[in-house]
Design a protein around this motif. Structure first.
Motif, PDB file in Angstrom:
ATOM      1  N   GLU A  54      37.414 -13.379  24.540  1.00 51.38           N
ATOM      2  CA  GLU A  54      36.680 -12.604  25.535  1.00 51.38           C
ATOM      3  C   GLU A  54      36.437 -11.178  25.077  1.00 51.38           C
ATOM      4  O   GLU A  54      37.307 -10.532  24.490  1.00 51.38           O
ATOM      5  CB  GLU A  54      37.450 -12.588  26.857  1.00 51.38           C
ATOM      6  N   VAL A  55      35.222 -10.713  25.338  1.00 54.03           N
ATOM      7  CA  VAL A  55      34.879  -9.297  25.233  1.00 54.03           C
ATOM      8  C   VAL A  55      34.624  -8.838  26.663  1.00 54.03           C
ATOM      9  O   VAL A  55      33.756  -9.394  27.351  1.00 54.03           O
ATOM     10  CB  VAL A  55      33.631  -9.079  24.359  1.00 54.03           C
ATOM     11  N   ASP A  56      35.382  -7.865  27.123  1.00 53.95           N
ATOM     12  CA  ASP A  56      35.302  -7.503  28.543  1.00 53.95           C
ATOM     13  C   ASP A  56      33.868  -7.234  28.979  1.00 53.95           C
ATOM     14  O   ASP A  56      33.407  -7.785  29.976  1.00 53.95           O
ATOM     15  CB  ASP A  56      36.175  -6.281  28.827  1.00 53.95           C
ATOM     16  N   PHE A  57      33.140  -6.396  28.209  1.00 57.87           N
ATOM     17  CA  PHE A  57      31.789  -6.052  28.635  1.00 57.87           C
ATOM     18  C   PHE A  57      30.820  -5.976  27.468  1.00 57.87           C
ATOM     19  O   PHE A  57      31.147  -5.443  26.409  1.00 57.87           O
ATOM     20  CB  PHE A  57      31.780  -4.699  29.360  1.00 57.87           C
ATOM     21  N   VAL A  58      29.635  -6.541  27.695  1.00 57.36           N
ATOM     22  CA  VAL A  58      28.493  -6.335  26.816  1.00 57.36           C
ATOM     23  C   VAL A  58      27.516  -5.492  27.619  1.00 57.36           C
ATOM     24  O   VAL A  58      26.952  -5.952  28.618  1.00 57.36           O
ATOM     25  CB  VAL A  58      27.843  -7.667  26.395  1.00 57.36           C
ATOM     26  N   ALA A  59      27.353  -4.230  27.203  1.00 52.18           N
ATOM     27  CA  ALA A  59      26.522  -3.278  27.952  1.00 52.18           C
ATOM     28  C   ALA A  59      25.228  -3.032  27.195  1.00 52.18           C
ATOM     29  O   ALA A  59      25.253  -2.660  26.021  1.00 52.18           O
ATOM     30  CB  ALA A  59      27.278  -1.971  28.157  1.00 52.18           C
ATOM     31  N   THR A  60      24.092  -3.251  27.859  1.00 53.31           N
ATOM     32  CA  THR A  60      22.797  -3.069  27.209  1.00 53.31           C
ATOM     33  C   THR A  60      21.903  -2.172  28.054  1.00 53.31           C
ATOM     34  O   THR A  60      21.926  -2.207  29.294  1.00 53.31           O
ATOM     35  CB  THR A  60      22.084  -4.415  26.993  1.00 53.31           C
ATOM     36  N   LYS A  61      21.117  -1.361  27.363  1.00 49.58           N
ATOM     37  CA  LYS A  61      20.118  -0.504  28.006  1.00 49.58           C
ATOM     38  C   LYS A  61      19.022  -0.258  26.981  1.00 49.58           C
ATOM     39  O   LYS A  61      19.234   0.437  25.997  1.00 49.58           O
ATOM     40  CB  LYS A  61      20.750   0.810  28.470  1.00 49.58           C
ATOM     41  N   GLY A  62      17.862  -0.866  27.202  1.00 51.19           N
ATOM     42  CA  GLY A  62      16.795  -0.766  26.221  1.00 51.19           C
ATOM     43  C   GLY A  62      17.246  -1.370  24.902  1.00 51.19           C
ATOM     44  O   GLY A  62      17.701  -2.513  24.854  1.00 51.19           O
ATOM     45  N   ASP A  63      17.138  -0.601  23.830  1.00 51.67           N
ATOM     46  CA  ASP A  63      17.560  -1.109  22.532  1.00 51.67           C
ATOM     47  C   ASP A  63      19.017  -0.757  22.216  1.00 51.67           C
ATOM     48  O   ASP A  63      19.488  -0.980  21.101  1.00 51.67           O
ATOM     49  CB  ASP A  63      16.651  -0.581  21.424  1.00 51.67           C
ATOM     50  N   GLN A  64      19.727  -0.219  23.193  1.00 58.70           N
ATOM     51  CA  GLN A  64      21.143   0.097  23.003  1.00 58.70           C
ATOM     52  C   GLN A  64      22.007  -1.093  23.405  1.00 58.70           C
ATOM     53  O   GLN A  64      21.693  -1.806  24.367  1.00 58.70           O
ATOM     54  CB  GLN A  64      21.558   1.296  23.852  1.00 58.70           C
ATOM     55  N   LYS A  65      23.092  -1.289  22.675  1.00 53.51           N
ATOM     56  CA  LYS A  65      24.058  -2.326  23.035  1.00 53.51           C
ATOM     57  C   LYS A  65      25.447  -1.860  22.620  1.00 53.51           C
ATOM     58  O   LYS A  65      25.630  -1.303  21.538  1.00 53.51           O
ATOM     59  CB  LYS A  65      23.734  -3.662  22.366  1.00 53.51           C
ATOM     60  N   PHE A  66      26.426  -2.086  23.504  1.00 56.70           N
ATOM     61  CA  PHE A  66      27.805  -1.730  23.227  1.00 56.70           C
ATOM     62  C   PHE A  66      28.715  -2.885  23.643  1.00 56.70           C
ATOM     63  O   PHE A  66      28.460  -3.553  24.647  1.00 56.70           O
ATOM     64  CB  PHE A  66      28.216  -0.473  24.004  1.00 56.70           C
ATOM     65  N   TYR A  67      29.754  -3.092  22.864  1.00 56.98           N
ATOM     66  CA  TYR A  67      30.795  -4.061  23.206  1.00 56.98           C
ATOM     67  C   TYR A  67      32.042  -3.263  23.580  1.00 56.98           C
ATOM     68  O   TYR A  67      32.497  -2.405  22.807  1.00 56.98           O
ATOM     69  CB  TYR A  67      31.096  -4.976  22.027  1.00 56.98           C
ATOM     70  N   ILE A  68      32.598  -3.548  24.741  1.00 54.40           N
ATOM     71  CA  ILE A  68      33.658  -2.688  25.274  1.00 54.40           C
ATOM     72  C   ILE A  68      34.840  -3.521  25.762  1.00 54.40           C
ATOM     73  O   ILE A  68      34.660  -4.501  26.483  1.00 54.40           O
ATOM     74  CB  ILE A  68      33.115  -1.825  26.431  1.00 54.40           C
ATOM     75  N   GLN A  69      36.029  -3.091  25.362  1.00 54.71           N
ATOM     76  CA  GLN A  69      37.264  -3.668  25.855  1.00 54.71           C
ATOM     77  C   GLN A  69      37.962  -2.645  26.746  1.00 54.71           C
ATOM     78  O   GLN A  69      38.011  -1.457  26.416  1.00 54.71           O
ATOM     79  CB  GLN A  69      38.205  -4.033  24.699  1.00 54.71           C
ATOM     80  N   SER A  70      38.503  -3.117  27.865  1.00 48.76           N
ATOM     81  CA  SER A  70      39.290  -2.285  28.764  1.00 48.76           C
ATOM     82  C   SER A  70      40.763  -2.604  28.533  1.00 48.76           C
ATOM     83  O   SER A  70      41.193  -3.746  28.706  1.00 48.76           O
ATOM     84  CB  SER A  70      38.910  -2.579  30.223  1.00 48.76           C
ATOM     85  N   ALA A  71      41.523  -1.600  28.140  1.00 47.83           N
ATOM     86  CA  ALA A  71      42.945  -1.812  27.838  1.00 47.83           C
ATOM     87  C   ALA A  71      43.754  -0.682  28.458  1.00 47.83           C
ATOM     88  O   ALA A  71      43.596   0.480  28.067  1.00 47.83           O
ATOM     89  CB  ALA A  71      43.172  -1.862  26.331  1.00 47.83           C
ATOM     90  N   LEU A  72      44.595  -1.003  29.419  1.00 46.52           N
ATOM     91  CA  LEU A  72      45.384   0.036  30.069  1.00 46.52           C
ATOM     92  C   LEU A  72      46.305   0.729  29.075  1.00 46.52           C
ATOM     93  O   LEU A  72      46.447   1.944  29.062  1.00 46.52           O
ATOM     94  CB  LEU A  72      46.201  -0.580  31.209  1.00 46.52           C
ATOM     95  N   SER A  73      46.921  -0.077  28.197  1.00 44.17           N
ATOM     96  CA  SER A  73      47.878   0.469  27.239  1.00 44.17           C
ATOM     97  C   SER A  73      47.560  -0.024  25.829  1.00 44.17           C
ATOM     98  O   SER A  73      47.120  -1.157  25.636  1.00 44.17           O
ATOM     99  CB  SER A  73      49.300   0.049  27.621  1.00 44.17           C
ATOM    100  N   MET A  74      47.808   0.843  24.840  1.00 45.11           N
ATOM    101  CA  MET A  74      47.645   0.477  23.432  1.00 45.11           C
ATOM    102  C   MET A  74      48.874   0.945  22.651  1.00 45.11           C
ATOM    103  O   MET A  74      48.788   1.416  21.526  1.00 45.11           O
ATOM    104  CB  MET A  74      46.386   1.135  22.871  1.00 45.11           C
ATOM    105  N   GLU A  75      50.053   0.815  23.248  1.00 48.38           N
ATOM    106  CA  GLU A  75      51.252   1.422  22.695  1.00 48.38           C
ATOM    107  C   GLU A  75      51.748   0.746  21.420  1.00 48.38           C
ATOM    108  O   GLU A  75      52.227   1.408  20.509  1.00 48.38           O
ATOM    109  CB  GLU A  75      52.360   1.420  23.746  1.00 48.38           C
ATOM    110  N   SER A  76      51.656  -0.558  21.343  1.00 43.33           N
ATOM    111  CA  SER A  76      52.198  -1.269  20.186  1.00 43.33           C
ATOM    112  C   SER A  76      51.084  -1.739  19.263  1.00 43.33           C
ATOM    113  O   SER A  76      49.929  -1.914  19.675  1.00 43.33           O
ATOM    114  CB  SER A  76      53.008  -2.484  20.654  1.00 43.33           C
TER     115      SER A  76
END
Length: 442
Positions: free
Chosen positions: A367-389
């Motif tokens: 899973e990729v949390d979000f695929v965000a698109t606007k016109g010719d822009q595209k971003f793949y985004i993960q939401s992670a509360l913690s990245m400690e380890s």
């Protein structure tokens, strides 16, 4: 406190006198009327438009409706459809507008809750024939607006969808540090009126009442719902499932196991549609990134305001992980992106071997949390509360590493650190830097 709502105000300014009806949609209490009748009204005045050339009318205001009584007095001003539903007589309203305009000067019509105007589509289309009318309308129910735009206006309308306050807007109304404001925001959300209330008790009571007395009642009346208890139960179940993959069968199973009730998947699908139409929830479809196609199920559901979601559950399920994901989803929409839930299908080697001694590969969907698109822009985004380890970092970035294109890949987490790229080009950015638009934002 006046929230400036700059993004939405700019979207209205950009559409000024474009020959289309500007349709402002959004949930009740999200701030649509304030945007139109206060902020945009002041903007017009500040640019030199005379106040007499700006006609404001709210179809849910008896004070405004009473202004129509003198026109065609033999006809009722309010046309009753039921004990709880009425429409304003469009013939009287057209006469009212004609009485206040001419064919030479430019006029701005700011019409609030226009779905309460009888035959509003025909009336608005008629107004469009007056090239000196610039028309702006608000509405709270997409069944009366968005669907009609597609079928009736035929390219004559443009939508500006208003969400409750984004976190950056919420910060404009407080002197608290982002960390403290976040602790409030994840509980009571961004409805402007709620954000200005002083006590948690007052906020909670208002949000609970909004769920029960406004959202549910609107849906029941507009859709003639008979099974009111089942609709309310569905509301509760949807609130408990934010950020989780769902389908209608899963919800029917939940009804059976938790409530000992039987309900069909089709009915659940209808109920979800009603909540979408009322702008209570938003449905994010699943998109297979490598296959470049949408998958009908499962999908994810997010609330337009997290405070409404929490109130529906009596503030019992405050899981910051899922709430943060919901807030990021709305943040991307606030910035004008179309947002889907992503899926990457990969083939991974296992420790098992076949009869020839070769390792067996299995197909997995990451899973990729979000695929965000606007016109010719595209971003793949993960939401992670913690990245400690290191293990957690690898887990959150894993699906992004399998995406073989040049679009930006981002992990948003509560790191407290400056934005940084790893050796594979994935950007890790702190939650508050992202939400407040600092370095590394989209």
């Amino acid at each position: 406190m006046e929230y400036p709502r700059e993004i939405y105000l700019r979207r209205l300014i950009d559409r000024k006198q474009n020959g289309l009806i500007k349709i402002i949609t959004g949930a009740r209490r999200a701030g649509k009327s304030y945007l139109l009748n206060e902020l945009y009204y002041k903007q017009l005045l500040n640019t030199g438009v005379p106040s007499k050339n700006i006609i404001r009318f709210a179809f849910d205001s008896d004070e405004d409706i009473d202004l129509l009584d003198s026109y065609f007095p033999e006809e009722p001003t309010k046309i009753r459809k039921s004990a709880e539903v009425f429409f304003v007589n469009s013939k009287k309203f057209r006469a009212y507008i004609k009485d206040r305009t001419n064919d030479t000067d430019n006029y701005y019509l700011l019409l609030d809750e226009v779905q309460l105007l009888d035959s509003f589509i025909g009336t608005l289309n008629g107004f469009l024939r007056h090239t000196n009318y610039d028309i702006y309308v608000t509405g709270s129910n997409s069944r009366f607006l968005s669907s009609d735009i597609a079928t009736e206006f035929k390219g004559r309308g443009t939508i500006v969808h208003v969400l409750p306050l984004a976190f950056s807007e919420y910060m404009q109304g407080t002197v608290a540090a982002p960390e403290k404001a976040w602790r409030e925001y994840v509980i009571t959300g961004g409805i402007p009126l709620v954000a200005q209330m002083k006590s948690d008790e007052e906020k909670a009571a208002y949000l609970k009442n909004l769920c029960e007395e406004t959202y549910l009642k609107d849906i029941i009346v507009h859709n003639n719902i008979r099974k009111k208890v089942e609709l309310a139960d569905t509301f509760d179940i949807l609130a408990s499932m934010i950020g989780s993959p769902v389908n209608t069968k899963k919800i029917t199973d939940t009804f059976k196991s938790l409530l000992d009730k039987s309900i069909t998947a089709n009915t659940i699908g209808d109920y979800i549609g009603y909540f979408q139409d009322a702008f209570v929830i938003s449905k994010a479809k699943k998109y297979n990134i490598k296959g470049r196609k949408y998958i009908s199920a499962p999908f994810k559901l997010y609330f337009e305001d997290i405070g409404v979601r929490n109130a529906r559950l009596n503030f019992r399920q405050i899981e910051e992980t899922h709430i943060m994901e919901n807030i990021l989803y709305n943040e991307l929409r606030y910035r004008g992106f179309n947002v889907d839930v992503g899926e990457v299908t990969v083939s991974e080697k296992t420790d098992r071997v076949d009869v020839n001694g070769k390792h067996i590969y299995v197909q997995k969907a990451l899973e990729v949390d979000f695929v965000a698109t606007k016109g010719d822009q595209k971003f793949y985004i993960q939401s992670a509360l913690s990245m400690e380890s290191a293990e957690k970092q690898a887990q959150e970035k894993r699906s992004l590493y399998y995406i073989n294109d040049s679009f930006k890949k981002v992990v948003v987490a509560k790191t407290g650190l400056n934005p940084a790229y790893d050796d594979k080009g994935v950007l890790v950015i702190d939650l508050f830097d992202f939400l407040l638009g600092k370095e590394g934002q989209l």
